[in-house]
Design an enzyme around this catalytic site. Sequence first.
Site, PDB file in Angstrom:
ATOM      1  N   GLY A  98       0.824  -1.402  -0.034  1.00 40.20           N
ATOM      2  CA  GLY A  98       0.071  -0.105  -0.143  1.00 40.20           C
ATOM      3  C   GLY A  98       1.040   1.260  -0.109  1.00 40.20           C
ATOM      4  O   GLY A  98       0.711   2.253  -0.806  1.00 40.20           O
ATOM      5  N   THR A 127      11.865  -5.780  -6.688  1.00 36.52           N
ATOM      6  CA  THR A 127      10.972  -5.585  -5.380  1.00 36.52           C
ATOM      7  C   THR A 127      10.064  -4.200  -5.784  1.00 36.52           C
ATOM      8  O   THR A 127      10.591  -3.344  -5.696  1.00 36.52           O
ATOM      9  CB  THR A 127      11.805  -5.435  -4.088  1.00 36.52           C
ATOM     10  OG1 THR A 127      12.820  -6.308  -4.045  1.00 36.52           O
ATOM     11  CG2 THR A 127      10.843  -5.218  -2.966  1.00 36.52           C
ATOM     12  N   GLU A 165      -2.480  -7.441   1.804  1.00 36.78           N
ATOM     13  CA  GLU A 165      -1.563  -7.458   2.743  1.00 36.78           C
ATOM     14  C   GLU A 165      -2.545  -6.870   4.142  1.00 36.78           C
ATOM     15  O   GLU A 165      -1.999  -6.649   5.055  1.00 36.78           O
ATOM     16  CB  GLU A 165      -0.229  -6.748   2.842  1.00 36.78           C
ATOM     17  CG  GLU A 165       0.594  -7.446   1.853  1.00 36.78           C
ATOM     18  CD  GLU A 165       1.930  -6.940   1.738  1.00 36.78           C
ATOM     19  OE1 GLU A 165       2.920  -7.660   1.217  1.00 36.78           O
ATOM     20  OE2 GLU A 165       2.201  -5.716   2.135  1.00 36.78           O
ATOM     21  N   GLY A 179       5.950  -4.244  -9.250  1.00 36.08           N
ATOM     22  CA  GLY A 179       4.479  -4.235  -9.472  1.00 36.08           C
ATOM     23  C   GLY A 179       3.677  -3.417  -8.868  1.00 36.08           C
ATOM     24  O   GLY A 179       2.627  -2.970  -9.295  1.00 36.08           O
ATOM     25  N   ASP A 180       3.769  -2.781  -7.587  1.00 36.64           N
ATOM     26  CA  ASP A 180       3.296  -1.926  -6.984  1.00 36.64           C
ATOM     27  C   ASP A 180       3.334  -0.401  -7.599  1.00 36.64           C
ATOM     28  O   ASP A 180       2.334   0.146  -7.835  1.00 36.64           O
ATOM     29  CB  ASP A 180       4.070  -1.728  -5.537  1.00 36.64           C
ATOM     30  CG  ASP A 180       4.068  -2.805  -4.725  1.00 36.64           C
ATOM     31  OD1 ASP A 180       3.032  -3.688  -4.904  1.00 36.64           O
ATOM     32  OD2 ASP A 180       4.805  -3.088  -3.949  1.00 36.64           O
ATOM     33  N   ASN A 221       3.918   1.567  -0.979  1.00 30.90           N
ATOM     34  CA  ASN A 221       4.723   1.596  -2.177  1.00 30.90           C
ATOM     35  C   ASN A 221       3.679   2.349  -3.264  1.00 30.90           C
ATOM     36  O   ASN A 221       4.338   3.164  -4.013  1.00 30.90           O
ATOM     37  CB  ASN A 221       5.106   0.006  -2.622  1.00 30.90           C
ATOM     38  CG  ASN A 221       6.179  -0.166  -1.797  1.00 30.90           C
ATOM     39  OD1 ASN A 221       6.653   0.243  -0.878  1.00 30.90           O
ATOM     40  ND2 ASN A 221       6.298  -1.754  -1.955  1.00 30.90           N
TER      41      ASN A 221
END
Length: 309
Positions: free
Chosen positions: A47, A250, A145, A253-254, A49
């Site tokens: 979130g 890392t 999450e 995707g966000d 991110n």
Amino acid sequence: MSARQAPRDLLVVGSANADLVVGVERRPAAGETVLGSDLAVHPGGKGANQAVAAARLGADTALLARVGDDAHGRLLTGSLRAAGVDVSGMLTGGAPTGVALITVDPSGDNSIVVSPGANARLTPADVEAAGGLFARAGVVSVQLEIPPATVAAVARALRPGARLVLNPSPPAPLDAAVLAACDPLVVNEHEARVVIGEGAGEEPEEWAAALLALGPRSVVVTLGAGGALAADGERTVRVASPRVEAVDTTGAGDAFTAALAWRLGLGDDLVAAVRFAVRVGAAAVTRRGAQDSYPTRGELAAFAEEVRA
Ligand code: RIB
């Protein structure tokens, strides 16, 4: 509409984690110990991110999330504020800030274990109490999450005409009302296979068709270096990604999902928004960390020039 109620580009509801990152030559097998690099601690969480990624691109963004009353929580709030995210919806306390234990290998691929901590204490009541944030939001983006009941409360809290963007990560069963509200549902291959279940098929086009049959108005499948696929029931379009040297995937995707959600809110059609988002995702994998890797609007323009060359 008063100044306080002015519409904003994006509301993100989701997690905020401290990312504890170690570089490794290879990930350990069961029962094995490997040595890694020095520990790095970065602000993360799917979130937070997304909120940082959108704000860096210039979106007027707010985050509804919960952190602990601790140093990790302050790290997160500092990063969000520095990016220009409205943190008036941030809640504190109930448990320590969520933590993600991350290993990154030389190819830039990662493995992540999340201890949800305060994220698991973001409740449906917290969502219901944030009516002012939802009243201003034309697009709301959420991930998994936080508790499933909280995600369901987000779908119920949307103002009329607002768009829900859901990335079911980490993947879990989704209720029909949440699926029906998604426009789009954003998945990678792993998430697509879990949400579809048995008989998912091998091709992204098959996954998109199977996912659309579950109820979302549109679906986006991210394909890493292969770009992404957009499907809305009328057309299914693959969008290529620029070729880049990945150092750390890392949070890419966000960044993709945040960019997509923002551009949809600005009025782009799904394919145009995906074209923009693949550039943001590609830029994010060229730098280390999650939030630390996200481009500003100016950096994205420079990156776009570079990858065209
Ligand atoms: O998507 C990347 C994120 O997943 C990391 O920042 C980590 O916190 C986990 O939530």
